[in-house]
Write a protein that holds these residues in place. Structure first.
Motif, PDB file in Angstrom:
ATOM      1  N   LEU A 109       0.764  -1.484   0.268  1.00 42.05           N
ATOM      2  CA  LEU A 109       0.291  -0.340   0.128  1.00 42.05           C
ATOM      3  C   LEU A 109       1.148   1.373  -0.066  1.00 42.05           C
ATOM      4  O   LEU A 109       0.048   2.501   0.401  1.00 42.05           O
ATOM      5  CB  LEU A 109      -1.134  -0.148   1.334  1.00 42.05           C
ATOM      6  CG  LEU A 109      -2.217  -1.389   1.305  1.00 42.05           C
ATOM      7  CD1 LEU A 109      -2.781  -1.009   3.107  1.00 42.05           C
ATOM      8  CD2 LEU A 109      -3.327  -0.647   0.406  1.00 42.05           C
ATOM      9  N   ILE A 112      -0.382   4.926  -1.970  1.00 40.97           N
ATOM     10  CA  ILE A 112      -1.810   4.442  -1.459  1.00 40.97           C
ATOM     11  C   ILE A 112      -2.163   5.174  -0.712  1.00 40.97           C
ATOM     12  O   ILE A 112      -2.850   6.378   0.021  1.00 40.97           O
ATOM     13  CB  ILE A 112      -2.674   3.030  -1.545  1.00 40.97           C
ATOM     14  CG1 ILE A 112      -3.031   2.662  -2.985  1.00 40.97           C
ATOM     15  CG2 ILE A 112      -4.007   3.270  -1.156  1.00 40.97           C
ATOM     16  CD1 ILE A 112      -3.477   1.544  -2.500  1.00 40.97           C
ATOM     17  N   ILE A 113      -1.436   4.945   0.483  1.00 46.03           N
ATOM     18  CA  ILE A 113      -1.089   5.601   2.333  1.00 46.03           C
ATOM     19  C   ILE A 113       0.591   6.232   2.355  1.00 46.03           C
ATOM     20  O   ILE A 113       1.403   4.760   2.915  1.00 46.03           O
ATOM     21  CB  ILE A 113      -1.524   4.130   3.057  1.00 46.03           C
ATOM     22  CG1 ILE A 113      -2.768   3.514   2.091  1.00 46.03           C
ATOM     23  CG2 ILE A 113      -1.807   5.067   4.581  1.00 46.03           C
ATOM     24  CD1 ILE A 113      -3.234   2.397   4.206  1.00 46.03           C
ATOM     25  N   LEU A 126      -4.603   8.608   3.327  1.00 50.05           N
ATOM     26  CA  LEU A 126      -4.763   8.109   2.243  1.00 50.05           C
ATOM     27  C   LEU A 126      -5.625   9.637   1.200  1.00 50.05           C
ATOM     28  O   LEU A 126      -6.075  10.196   1.460  1.00 50.05           O
ATOM     29  CB  LEU A 126      -5.896   7.698   2.880  1.00 50.05           C
ATOM     30  CG  LEU A 126      -5.755   5.843   3.359  1.00 50.05           C
ATOM     31  CD1 LEU A 126      -6.264   6.957   4.910  1.00 50.05           C
ATOM     32  CD2 LEU A 126      -6.614   5.526   2.904  1.00 50.05           C
ATOM     33  N   LYS A 127      -5.253   9.437  -0.157  1.00 48.54           N
ATOM     34  CA  LYS A 127      -5.090  10.462  -0.560  1.00 48.54           C
ATOM     35  C   LYS A 127      -6.848  10.278  -1.506  1.00 48.54           C
ATOM     36  O   LYS A 127      -7.633   8.909  -1.129  1.00 48.54           O
ATOM     37  CB  LYS A 127      -4.583  10.284  -1.946  1.00 48.54           C
ATOM     38  CG  LYS A 127      -3.274  10.212  -1.951  1.00 48.54           C
ATOM     39  CD  LYS A 127      -2.888  11.912  -1.295  1.00 48.54           C
ATOM     40  CE  LYS A 127      -1.420  12.137  -0.995  1.00 48.54           C
ATOM     41  NZ  LYS A 127      -1.215  13.333  -0.132  1.00 48.54           N
ATOM     42  N   ILE A 130      -7.822   7.434  -4.267  1.00 47.69           N
ATOM     43  CA  ILE A 130      -8.066   6.140  -3.628  1.00 47.69           C
ATOM     44  C   ILE A 130      -9.096   6.052  -3.384  1.00 47.69           C
ATOM     45  O   ILE A 130      -9.848   4.579  -3.155  1.00 47.69           O
ATOM     46  CB  ILE A 130      -7.374   6.207  -3.005  1.00 47.69           C
ATOM     47  CG1 ILE A 130      -6.029   5.925  -3.197  1.00 47.69           C
ATOM     48  CG2 ILE A 130      -6.772   4.446  -2.025  1.00 47.69           C
ATOM     49  CD1 ILE A 130      -5.091   5.710  -4.512  1.00 47.69           C
ATOM     50  N   LEU A 131     -10.082   7.255  -2.101  1.00 50.10           N
ATOM     51  CA  LEU A 131     -11.186   6.387  -1.313  1.00 50.10           C
ATOM     52  C   LEU A 131     -12.268   6.795  -2.173  1.00 50.10           C
ATOM     53  O   LEU A 131     -13.284   5.999  -2.347  1.00 50.10           O
ATOM     54  CB  LEU A 131     -10.735   7.663  -0.300  1.00 50.10           C
ATOM     55  CG  LEU A 131      -9.335   6.878   0.760  1.00 50.10           C
ATOM     56  CD1 LEU A 131     -10.157   8.216   1.865  1.00 50.10           C
ATOM     57  CD2 LEU A 131      -9.212   4.940   1.136  1.00 50.10           C
ATOM     58  N   SER A 143     -10.685   1.287  -2.355  1.00 50.91           N
ATOM     59  CA  SER A 143     -10.151   1.237  -1.171  1.00 50.91           C
ATOM     60  C   SER A 143     -10.508   0.450   0.126  1.00 50.91           C
ATOM     61  O   SER A 143      -9.719   0.885   0.843  1.00 50.91           O
ATOM     62  CB  SER A 143     -10.915   2.929  -0.636  1.00 50.91           C
ATOM     63  OG  SER A 143     -11.836   2.715  -0.427  1.00 50.91           O
ATOM     64  N   ALA A 146      -7.185  -1.213   1.483  1.00 56.66           N
ATOM     65  CA  ALA A 146      -6.439  -0.110   2.598  1.00 56.66           C
ATOM     66  C   ALA A 146      -7.173   0.056   4.228  1.00 56.66           C
ATOM     67  O   ALA A 146      -6.410  -0.023   4.821  1.00 56.66           O
ATOM     68  CB  ALA A 146      -6.925   1.232   1.699  1.00 56.66           C
ATOM     69  N   ARG A 231      -7.574  14.547   0.615  1.00 50.15           N
ATOM     70  CA  ARG A 231      -7.391  13.357   2.187  1.00 50.15           C
ATOM     71  C   ARG A 231      -7.976  13.623   2.554  1.00 50.15           C
ATOM     72  O   ARG A 231      -9.108  14.411   3.478  1.00 50.15           O
ATOM     73  CB  ARG A 231      -5.583  13.960   1.949  1.00 50.15           C
ATOM     74  CG  ARG A 231      -5.582  14.967   3.221  1.00 50.15           C
ATOM     75  CD  ARG A 231      -3.788  15.387   3.094  1.00 50.15           C
ATOM     76  NE  ARG A 231      -3.541  15.767   4.260  1.00 50.15           N
ATOM     77  CZ  ARG A 231      -4.012  17.905   4.471  1.00 50.15           C
ATOM     78  NH1 ARG A 231      -4.921  18.119   2.871  1.00 50.15           N
ATOM     79  NH2 ARG A 231      -4.163  18.361   5.099  1.00 50.15           N
TER      80      ARG A 231
END
Length: 248
Positions: A109, A112-113, A126-127, A130-131, A143, A146, A231
């Motif tokens: 990850l 991603i993180i 977290l961006k 991604i979510l 997502s 993660a 984020r």
């Protein structure tokens, strides 16, 4: 007839020191009672300190009060006993960061993180891409792994968790959200509800908060920078933490 000589009293009371000694003992007792009333004392260590104090006051040999404490690496009595230096605290902070980074690497990850630390605690950052989809607050299915990984990490901790929603400064005004404040709030609540309602973590530990575009990481002068500012932060608060602003 001879007169008997009367020995004159020199006026010195050989027991006068007892009054001073008694005052000193009373003051010491009052001092320690005051400290005890203001403190959270480890029972075993307080018993040891009490025994040491009695030994000293009786004039017997043995360890001094300071020796009872310092041999255990602790500061003297007052308050909750704490390490004699910040080394232990620093080691715990380093361990926390390393554990977080290892967790991210083990689960692939890294892209991603991000793992960060600030004065308030430790952060999984977290961006938003991604979510969420642009301008929305529904979690993407991609997502969930993660978030599940983070769940496994934070569920074992006693710390409180702050969920921070952040946006860039581009105005939003759609049928659902009239501005970035509402969007950041909805996203923070969505992530918060995933942890508490879907994963069943204790909701009293979680504090969703929305910050809109008020705490950017970088200037919102390019699309790349704006993407960095969009984020969600999952902040693991330090146990002794006092809120002092946004994560950096």
């Amino acid at each position: 007839m001879s007169k008997k000589k009367v020995k004159k009293d020199d006026g010195i009371d050989p027991n006068a020191w007892l009054a001073t000694y008694g005052d000193m003992v009373t003051l010491l007792l009052t001092f320690f009672v005051m400290l005890y009333s203001m403190s959270s004392i480890d029972a075993m260590k307080f018993k040891s300190i009490s025994s040491a104090l009695q030994t000293v006051m009786k004039g017997q040999g043995g360890k001094s009060i300071m020796e009872y404490n310092m041999n255990n690496g602790d500061l003297p009595i007052a308050g909750k006993l704490v390490p004699n230096s910040s080394k232990e605290s620093n080691r715990e902070q380093i361990d926390m960061i390393n554990n977080m980074k290892d967790l991210i690497a083990e689960n692939n990850l890294d892209g991603i993180i991000d793992v960060k630390e600030d004065s308030r605690g430790f952060i999984f950052e977290l961006k938003d891409k991604i979510l969420f989809e642009s301008g929305k607050s529904n979690l993407k299915s991609a997502s969930l792994p993660a978030l599940d990984t983070i769940t496994d990490f934070i569920k074992e901790l006693p710390n409180d968790i702050i969920i921070e929603g952040h946006t860039d400064n581009v105005p939003i005004n759609n049928s659902k959200y009239k501005d970035n404040w509402e969007l950041s709030a909805a996203r923070a609540y969505t992530v918060n509800n995933y942890f508490t309602k879907i994963k069943g973590l204790d909701p009293t530990r979680f504090y969703p908060t929305f910050l809109g575009d008020n705490h950017p990481l970088v200037n919102n002068d390019t699309e790349e920078n704006r993407a960095k500012n969009r984020r969600v932060n999952i902040l693991i608060k330090r146990n002794d933490e006092i809120d002092e602003g946004d994560a950096e």
